[in-house]
Scaffold this motif. Structure first.
Motif, PDB file in Angstrom:
ATOM      1  N   SER A   1       0.825  -1.201   0.000  1.00  0.00           N
ATOM      2  CA  SER A   1       0.000   0.000   0.000  1.00  0.00           C
ATOM      3  C   SER A   1       0.865   1.260   0.000  1.00  0.00           C
ATOM      4  N   LYS A   2       1.982   1.216   0.722  1.00  0.00           N
ATOM      5  CA  LYS A   2       2.896   2.360   0.720  1.00  0.00           C
ATOM      6  C   LYS A   2       3.428   2.603  -0.682  1.00  0.00           C
ATOM      7  N   ARG A   3       3.722   1.538  -1.410  1.00  0.00           N
ATOM      8  CA  ARG A   3       4.267   1.674  -2.752  1.00  0.00           C
ATOM      9  C   ARG A   3       3.275   2.350  -3.684  1.00  0.00           C
ATOM     10  N   TYR A   4       2.002   2.005  -3.574  1.00  0.00           N
ATOM     11  CA  TYR A   4       1.034   2.467  -4.568  1.00  0.00           C
ATOM     12  C   TYR A   4       0.294   3.743  -4.182  1.00  0.00           C
ATOM     13  N   PHE A   5       0.180   4.054  -2.886  1.00  0.00           N
ATOM     14  CA  PHE A   5      -0.471   5.328  -2.540  1.00  0.00           C
ATOM     15  C   PHE A   5       0.075   5.925  -1.244  1.00  0.00           C
ATOM     16  N   ASN A   6       1.334   5.584  -0.934  1.00  0.00           N
ATOM     17  CA  ASN A   6       2.034   6.179   0.196  1.00  0.00           C
ATOM     18  C   ASN A   6       1.293   5.982   1.517  1.00  0.00           C
ATOM     19  N   SER A   7       0.728   4.811   1.693  1.00  0.00           N
ATOM     20  CA  SER A   7       0.090   4.472   2.956  1.00  0.00           C
ATOM     21  C   SER A   7       1.156   4.333   4.039  1.00  0.00           C
ATOM     22  N   PRO A   8       0.822   4.611   5.298  1.00  0.00           N
ATOM     23  CA  PRO A   8       1.840   4.554   6.351  1.00  0.00           C
ATOM     24  C   PRO A   8       2.123   3.129   6.808  1.00  0.00           C
ATOM     25  N   ASN A   9       3.353   2.917   7.287  1.00  0.00           N
ATOM     26  CA  ASN A   9       3.601   1.690   8.037  1.00  0.00           C
ATOM     27  C   ASN A   9       3.132   1.924   9.469  1.00  0.00           C
ATOM     28  N   TRP A  10       3.375   0.963  10.335  1.00  0.00           N
ATOM     29  CA  TRP A  10       2.806   1.049  11.684  1.00  0.00           C
ATOM     30  C   TRP A  10       3.367   2.249  12.464  1.00  0.00           C
ATOM     31  N   ILE A  11       4.689   2.444  12.404  1.00  0.00           N
ATOM     32  CA  ILE A  11       5.287   3.560  13.130  1.00  0.00           C
ATOM     33  C   ILE A  11       4.787   4.893  12.565  1.00  0.00           C
ATOM     34  N   GLU A  12       4.684   4.986  11.252  1.00  0.00           N
ATOM     35  CA  GLU A  12       4.194   6.219  10.634  1.00  0.00           C
ATOM     36  C   GLU A  12       2.743   6.492  11.007  1.00  0.00           C
ATOM     37  N   LEU A  13       1.942   5.437  11.125  1.00  0.00           N
ATOM     38  CA  LEU A  13       0.552   5.618  11.559  1.00  0.00           C
ATOM     39  C   LEU A  13       0.512   6.158  12.986  1.00  0.00           C
ATOM     40  N   LEU A  14       1.349   5.611  13.863  1.00  0.00           N
ATOM     41  CA  LEU A  14       1.404   6.109  15.242  1.00  0.00           C
ATOM     42  C   LEU A  14       1.852   7.569  15.278  1.00  0.00           C
ATOM     43  N   GLN A  15       2.792   7.928  14.412  1.00  0.00           N
ATOM     44  CA  GLN A  15       3.240   9.322  14.357  1.00  0.00           C
ATOM     45  C   GLN A  15       2.108  10.246  13.918  1.00  0.00           C
ATOM     46  N   TRP A  16       1.333   9.802  12.934  1.00  0.00           N
ATOM     47  CA  TRP A  16       0.193  10.620  12.490  1.00  0.00           C
ATOM     48  C   TRP A  16      -0.827  10.767  13.615  1.00  0.00           C
ATOM     49  N   LEU A  17      -1.101   9.678  14.321  1.00  0.00           N
ATOM     50  CA  LEU A  17      -2.062   9.728  15.426  1.00  0.00           C
ATOM     51  C   LEU A  17      -1.568  10.660  16.538  1.00  0.00           C
ATOM     52  N   GLN A  18      -0.273  10.634  16.790  1.00  0.00           N
ATOM     53  CA  GLN A  18       0.284  11.512  17.822  1.00  0.00           C
ATOM     54  C   GLN A  18       0.142  12.987  17.432  1.00  0.00           C
ATOM     55  N   ASN A  19       0.340  13.273  16.153  1.00  0.00           N
ATOM     56  CA  ASN A  19       0.209  14.649  15.680  1.00  0.00           C
ATOM     57  C   ASN A  19      -1.235  15.138  15.715  1.00  0.00           C
ATOM     58  N   GLU A  20      -2.174  14.239  15.543  1.00  0.00           N
ATOM     59  CA  GLU A  20      -3.590  14.615  15.528  1.00  0.00           C
ATOM     60  C   GLU A  20      -4.120  14.952  16.911  1.00  0.00           C
ATOM     61  N   CYS A  21      -3.623  14.271  17.919  1.00  0.00           N
ATOM     62  CA  CYS A  21      -4.176  14.390  19.270  1.00  0.00           C
ATOM     63  C   CYS A  21      -3.231  15.197  20.165  1.00  0.00           C
ATOM     64  N   SER A  22      -3.667  16.385  20.549  1.00  0.00           N
ATOM     65  CA  SER A  22      -2.825  17.271  21.357  1.00  0.00           C
ATOM     66  C   SER A  22      -2.638  16.762  22.776  1.00  0.00           C
ATOM     67  N   TYR A  23      -3.433  15.768  23.196  1.00  0.00           N
ATOM     68  CA  TYR A  23      -3.326  15.248  24.559  1.00  0.00           C
ATOM     69  C   TYR A  23      -2.155  14.288  24.732  1.00  0.00           C
ATOM     70  N   ILE A  24      -1.618  13.768  23.623  1.00  0.00           N
ATOM     71  CA  ILE A  24      -0.491  12.839  23.725  1.00  0.00           C
ATOM     72  C   ILE A  24       0.774  13.641  24.029  1.00  0.00           C
ATOM     73  N   PRO A  25       1.416  13.363  25.158  1.00  0.00           N
ATOM     74  CA  PRO A  25       2.484  14.254  25.627  1.00  0.00           C
ATOM     75  C   PRO A  25       3.838  14.058  24.956  1.00  0.00           C
ATOM     76  N   HIS A  26       4.066  12.899  24.334  1.00  0.00           N
ATOM     77  CA  HIS A  26       5.393  12.603  23.802  1.00  0.00           C
ATOM     78  C   HIS A  26       5.305  12.115  22.360  1.00  0.00           C
ATOM     79  N   GLU A  27       6.389  12.286  21.627  1.00  0.00           N
ATOM     80  CA  GLU A  27       6.484  11.738  20.278  1.00  0.00           C
ATOM     81  C   GLU A  27       6.672  10.221  20.346  1.00  0.00           C
TER      82      GLU A  27
END
Length: 449
Positions: free
Chosen positions: A34-60
């Motif tokens: 999926s990453k190859r064909y439409f730049n879908s995230p791997n697991w770590i990248e998904l967690l990074q996106w979720l962390q950026n979305e939620c201001s309550y998460i205190p750490h990267e």
């Protein structure tokens, strides 16, 4: 040796495996595709996106990885912050998620669903890269027996639109047909509450996956397997291979029907990648066939050499299998249908009876071929006391080493290749079994080609 020669050797090897097993491949698909064909995230990248979305998460995410958190443990930590964030800003989520008995992880899973829906193509036409379009065309042409994926997105359903997705806990039920199906073992955004994401999800899944493990064993024994979209260190690969560990050779022999495809953008014309990969599972080395490529089209094309006849769709085969299964398991025992047992008895006792009952035509006159060459290589192996075709194949390779002749490369008294449309099937005679038995026992033998 050049990379073109490497490709040729790999292609020949894949073709031989397909011919010997006589079945369609099973695909194991990870997030890399999926990453190859439409730049879908791997697991770590998904967690990074979720962390950026939620201001309550205190750490990267890196903070938790440095603290030796497992990825599912980070998911558990983030789920708690998302729950607090949701209740402090209800406008971000659907009203039904605030009912008392909703799982606390539903909020973060809902955001995962929204994210993947926003980035996943809804049709192949949205893929703009010409190389990727060609790869997808060859991928579809494989017509795999089944697909197993840990991906949450719906891209595979778009590519294989005749296949039936089996999602979440339904994967573990024994009434799936296992043909023409996409087993989404970690869930799907279409049923986002079923996603396997945090520690509790993984523990529940691991405790209930006995049926999935049994199905993996069946796939391993009967089909060529292609892993694509996983890295060599992927934990999902370790878990999948651990499920088939009990029938993996205890002597560390190369497993001839498992292929691991990995992307390598550094390949040059004179590159000669390795052809094997070693995993260490439960303290034991597991050797599988390994393919490196910076363009996947030629690999997918090799696996589509023995594709099914164009007009036979997985959806039709699945429906036929499902209805037959229901008749045998339920309708006939309960006497809920009228049964002409004489008709059924004739159909199953005569070679042409069952195909005629289903409306399937056989070859014009296969009787002579079938009488002289009645065995697939798996059957030859079992006649020789092996559990599958691998042992017989080793004996054939020993003959080639001794005599310089591969009995599979021509039609002869031991072997014949039968062509059906675009497919080929290797069949073997009783003479082949007698020859291989002599080789097995270390006796002197004469090769009559």
């Amino acid at each position: 040796m050049s990379y073109e020669q490497y490709k040729s050797e790999i292609t020949i090897d894949i073709k031989e495996c397909l011919n010997e097993m006589g079945t369609q491949p099973v695909l194991f698909v990870g997030s890399g595709l999926s990453k190859r064909y439409f730049n879908s995230p791997n697991w770590i990248e998904l967690l990074q996106w979720l962390q950026n979305e939620c201001s309550y998460i205190p750490h990267e995410v890196g903070y938790y990885l440095q603290g030796d958190y497992q990825l599912e443990e980070i998911g558990t930590e983030f789920s708690q912050y998302y729950r607090k964030w949701a209740w402090d800003g209800k406008e971000r989520f659907p009203e039904e998620l605030f009912h008392p008995y909703v799982e606390k992880s539903s909020y973060i899973k809902y955001k995962i669903k929204e994210y993947f829906e926003s980035i996943t193509p809804i049709s192949e036409e949205e893929i703009n890269n010409d190389i990727h379009k060609a790869e997808i065309k060859h991928l579809k042409a494989i017509q795999p027996h089944a697909i197993i994926t840990t991906n949450y997105d719906t891209f595979l359903e778009t590519i294989f639109n005749e296949y039936q997705p089996i999602i979440g806990q339904r994967v573990l039920k024994p009434d799936t047909m296992s043909i023409g199906e996409i087993f989404k073992i970690h869930g799907c955004v279409n049923e986002y509450k079923e996603l396997v994401f945090d520690r509790d999800d993984y523990e529940l899944f691991l405790n209930k996956k006995k049926y999935l493990s049994a199905k993996l064993l069946t796939f391993f024994a009967e089909h060529p397997l292609l892993f694509v979209g996983y890295s060599g260190s992927d934990e999902n690969i370790q878990r999948i291979l651990s499920d088939i560990d009990e029938i993996i050779s205890s002597e560390g022999e190369l497993i001839p029907n498992i292929y691991f495809l990995e992307f390598n953008n550094q390949l040059m014309e004179d590159s000669v990648p390795k052809k094997e990969k070693v995993f260490v599972i439960n303290g034991k080395e597991v050797r599988v066939k390994y393919i490196e490529a910076k363009e996947f089209g030629w690999v997918f094309e090799a696996f589509s050499i023995n594709k099914a006849i164009e007009n036979v769709h997985p959806k039709l085969l699945r429906a036929l299998f499902a209805r037959t299964f229901q008749l045998v398991r339920s309708d006939i025992p309960r006497k809920s249908v009228e049964v002409d047992f004489q008709l059924i008895e004739r159909a199953v006792s005569e070679e042409s009876g069952l195909p005629n009952l289903y409306g399937v035509s056989l070859l014009d006159d296969p009787s002579q071929i079938n009488m002289k060459y009645p065995f697939m290589l798996t059957q030859v192996g079992k006649e020789l006391g092996y559990s599958n075709w691998h042992g017989a194949d080793r004996l054939i390779k020993q003959i080639k080493s001794d005599q310089g002749i591969n009995i599979k490369e021509s039609d002869n008294k031991y072997h014949v290749t039968i062509k059906i449309g675009n497919s080929e099937r290797s069949k073997y005679s009783i003479d082949a079994i007698e020859l291989l038995r002599s080789v097995q026992k270390g006796e002197n033998y004469t090769l009559d080609i």
